[in-house]
Motif scaffolding. Structure first.
Motif, mmCIF file in Angstrom:
data_model
loop_
_atom_site.group_PDB
_atom_site.id
_atom_site.type_symbol
_atom_site.label_atom_id
_atom_site.label_comp_id
_atom_site.label_asym_id
_atom_site.label_seq_id
_atom_site.Cartn_x
_atom_site.Cartn_y
_atom_site.Cartn_z
ATOM 1 N N MET A 167 7.045 -2.927 72.162
ATOM 2 C CA MET A 167 7.359 -3.502 70.860
ATOM 3 C C MET A 167 6.052 -3.854 70.153
ATOM 4 S SD MET A 167 10.178 -4.063 69.169
ATOM 5 C CE MET A 167 11.429 -4.231 70.448
ATOM 6 N N GLU A 168 6.042 -3.691 68.822
ATOM 7 C CA GLU A 168 4.940 -4.167 67.996
ATOM 8 C C GLU A 168 5.347 -5.534 67.453
ATOM 9 O OE1 GLU A 168 1.882 -2.008 67.201
ATOM 10 O OE2 GLU A 168 2.792 -1.520 69.137
ATOM 11 N N ILE A 169 4.566 -6.566 67.729
ATOM 12 C CA ILE A 169 4.918 -7.938 67.376
ATOM 13 C C ILE A 169 3.876 -8.473 66.400
ATOM 14 C CG2 ILE A 169 5.341 -10.263 68.250
ATOM 15 C CD1 ILE A 169 6.005 -8.931 70.969
ATOM 16 N N VAL A 170 4.345 -8.895 65.238
ATOM 17 C CA VAL A 170 3.467 -9.452 64.205
ATOM 18 C C VAL A 170 3.885 -10.896 63.949
ATOM 19 C CG1 VAL A 170 2.678 -9.276 61.817
ATOM 20 C CG2 VAL A 170 3.145 -7.192 63.127
ATOM 21 N N THR A 171 2.931 -11.803 64.015
ATOM 22 C CA THR A 171 3.186 -13.216 63.740
ATOM 23 C C THR A 171 2.399 -13.620 62.505
ATOM 24 O OG1 THR A 171 3.530 -13.683 66.096
ATOM 25 C CG2 THR A 171 3.079 -15.559 64.661
ATOM 26 N N PHE A 172 3.109 -14.215 61.539
ATOM 27 C CA PHE A 172 2.503 -14.645 60.278
ATOM 28 C C PHE A 172 2.766 -16.136 60.126
ATOM 29 C CE2 PHE A 172 2.671 -15.107 55.550
ATOM 30 C CZ PHE A 172 1.366 -14.735 55.284
ATOM 31 N N ILE A 173 1.708 -16.922 60.030
ATOM 32 C CA ILE A 173 1.823 -18.375 59.964
ATOM 33 C C ILE A 173 1.978 -18.801 58.505
ATOM 34 C CG2 ILE A 173 0.790 -20.578 60.601
ATOM 35 C CD1 ILE A 173 1.437 -18.788 62.977
ATOM 36 N N LEU A 174 3.062 -19.512 58.225
ATOM 37 C CA LEU A 174 3.312 -20.018 56.877
ATOM 38 C C LEU A 174 2.696 -21.398 56.669
ATOM 39 C CD1 LEU A 174 7.056 -18.953 56.631
ATOM 40 C CD2 LEU A 174 5.094 -17.821 55.560
ATOM 41 N N ALA A 175 2.746 -22.245 57.694
ATOM 42 C CA ALA A 175 2.151 -23.585 57.617
ATOM 43 C C ALA A 175 1.871 -24.063 59.029
ATOM 44 C CB ALA A 175 3.088 -24.559 56.911
ATOM 45 N N GLY A 176 0.761 -24.786 59.189
ATOM 46 C CA GLY A 176 0.401 -25.301 60.503
ATOM 47 C C GLY A 176 -0.413 -24.300 61.301
ATOM 48 N N ALA A 177 -0.348 -24.399 62.623
ATOM 49 C CA ALA A 177 -1.146 -23.547 63.508
ATOM 50 C C ALA A 177 -0.369 -23.281 64.786
ATOM 51 C CB ALA A 177 -2.480 -24.212 63.836
ATOM 52 N N LEU A 178 -0.698 -22.160 65.444
ATOM 53 C CA LEU A 178 -0.026 -21.748 66.672
ATOM 54 C C LEU A 178 -1.079 -21.292 67.672
ATOM 55 C CD1 LEU A 178 2.961 -21.208 67.737
ATOM 56 C CD2 LEU A 178 2.499 -18.806 67.207
ATOM 57 N N GLU A 179 -0.976 -21.805 68.891
ATOM 58 C CA GLU A 179 -1.903 -21.390 69.951
ATOM 59 C C GLU A 179 -1.275 -20.269 70.767
ATOM 60 O OE1 GLU A 179 -4.782 -23.273 73.392
ATOM 61 O OE2 GLU A 179 -2.919 -24.321 72.905
ATOM 62 N N HIS A 180 -2.018 -19.182 70.898
ATOM 63 C CA HIS A 180 -1.579 -18.007 71.649
ATOM 64 C C HIS A 180 -2.421 -17.880 72.919
ATOM 65 C CE1 HIS A 180 -0.825 -13.684 72.484
ATOM 66 N NE2 HIS A 180 -2.115 -13.666 72.774
ATOM 67 N N GLY B 6 -1.744 -18.261 56.851
ATOM 68 C CA GLY B 6 -2.361 -17.133 56.175
ATOM 69 C C GLY B 6 -2.958 -16.106 57.109
ATOM 70 N N GLU B 7 -2.968 -16.379 58.416
ATOM 71 C CA GLU B 7 -3.515 -15.429 59.377
ATOM 72 C C GLU B 7 -2.394 -14.595 60.001
ATOM 73 O OE1 GLU B 7 -7.453 -18.024 60.603
ATOM 74 O OE2 GLU B 7 -5.852 -17.804 62.074
ATOM 75 N N VAL B 8 -2.770 -13.429 60.469
ATOM 76 C CA VAL B 8 -1.827 -12.469 61.032
ATOM 77 C C VAL B 8 -2.276 -12.093 62.434
ATOM 78 C CG1 VAL B 8 -0.874 -10.142 60.821
ATOM 79 C CG2 VAL B 8 -1.178 -11.550 58.792
ATOM 80 N N GLN B 9 -1.336 -12.123 63.354
ATOM 81 C CA GLN B 9 -1.579 -11.685 64.725
ATOM 82 C C GLN B 9 -0.723 -10.458 65.004
ATOM 83 O OE1 GLN B 9 0.720 -13.367 68.103
ATOM 84 N NE2 GLN B 9 -1.207 -14.387 68.588
ATOM 85 N N ARG B 10 -1.316 -9.452 65.634
ATOM 86 C CA ARG B 10 -0.569 -8.254 66.041
ATOM 87 C C ARG B 10 -0.718 -8.058 67.541
ATOM 88 N NH1 ARG B 10 -2.383 -4.014 68.812
ATOM 89 N NH2 ARG B 10 -4.136 -3.785 67.371
ATOM 90 N N ILE B 11 0.423 -7.910 68.213
ATOM 91 C CA ILE B 11 0.446 -7.599 69.635
ATOM 92 C C ILE B 11 1.153 -6.265 69.815
ATOM 93 C CG2 ILE B 11 1.321 -8.259 71.912
ATOM 94 C CD1 ILE B 11 1.248 -11.171 70.980
#
Length: 231
Positions: free
Chosen positions: A62-75, A88-93
């Protein structure tokens, strides 16, 4: 043809630490009428409480894209990546042959609000990989390419024939996006209110577009959205 997916009609899961809305069938939410659109399989709008998150879990093919709308996420993942991604940042797995990762809200006080997106890859068995892209804030009345098959313009590389844009419109403004023959689109509104080819949408609403040569967006208020241009 444009088909609406209203915010209130999405699947809903609620726990003491998570409020999640599912545009398409996901986990225990199953709706045969909403299994995805083209290669777009999942759009989950998640709000994660401070200090909480998803424990280590696996993904595959699977292609997984995470887009943060507010706050922060630790991966964190078993490839050795550990990173905090922000609004505003984009993560792609690329999950490919298999990846395990966890996602947590590192803040002690503020929730994180995000969209997690899954797309079917062009082929199975890809090597797992990971990347993030950071973008400046959008000016009004603009589209910015976040992810694409060829990584053009500094976008994240996604292993599927899709171009994912972030858009912003000021109140009273308009924007047009052309669809080439054979292309389709999904619009996900993340803030404000607009019309898509004259059809009104508000925050949380989505819409599928097929057999349309042009998308005309007109904003009632300051508006933000994601636009998927799909094969």
């Amino acid at each position: 043809m444009i088909t609406l997916r209203k915010s209130a009609e999405r699947g809903h899961f609620r726990a003491d630490w998570l409020d999640s809305r599912h545009s398409f069938s996901f986990d225990t939410y199953h709706d045969p009428a909403h299994m995805g659109f083209r290669t777009l399989r999942v759009i989950n709008e998640d709000r994660v409480a401070p200090g909480a998150g998803f424990p280590l879990h696996p993904h595959r093919d699977m292609e997984i894209v995470t887009f943060i709308l507010a706050g922060a996420l630790e991966h964190r993942d078993d490839l050795g990546h550990r990173e905090i991604i922000h609004a505003g940042e984009v993560q792609r797995i690329t999950a490919g042959t298999g990846i395990r990762h966890s996602e947590a809200n590192p803040s002690a006080t503020a929730e994180v609000h995000l969209l997690q997106i899954w797309l079917l890859p062009e082929e199975k068995g890809l090597a797992p990989s990971y990347e993030t892209r950071r973008f400046d804030a959008l000016d009004g009345n603009s589209l910015r390419l976040l992810a694409s098959r060829d990584g053009r313009g500094g976008s994240a590389v996604i292993h599927q024939d899709v171009s994912l844009y972030a858009g912003a419109l000021a109140a009273g403004s308009r924007l047009e996006h052309l669809l080439l023959p054979g292309r389709h689109a999904w619009l996900q509104v993340t803030g404000g209110e607009l019309t898509l080819n004259g059809i009104p949408l508000a925050a949380g609403d989505g819409a599928a577009a097929s057999a349309e040569s042009e998308l005309e967006l007109a904003a009632f208020s300051e508006t933000a959205f994601l636009l998927f241009d799909l094969a």
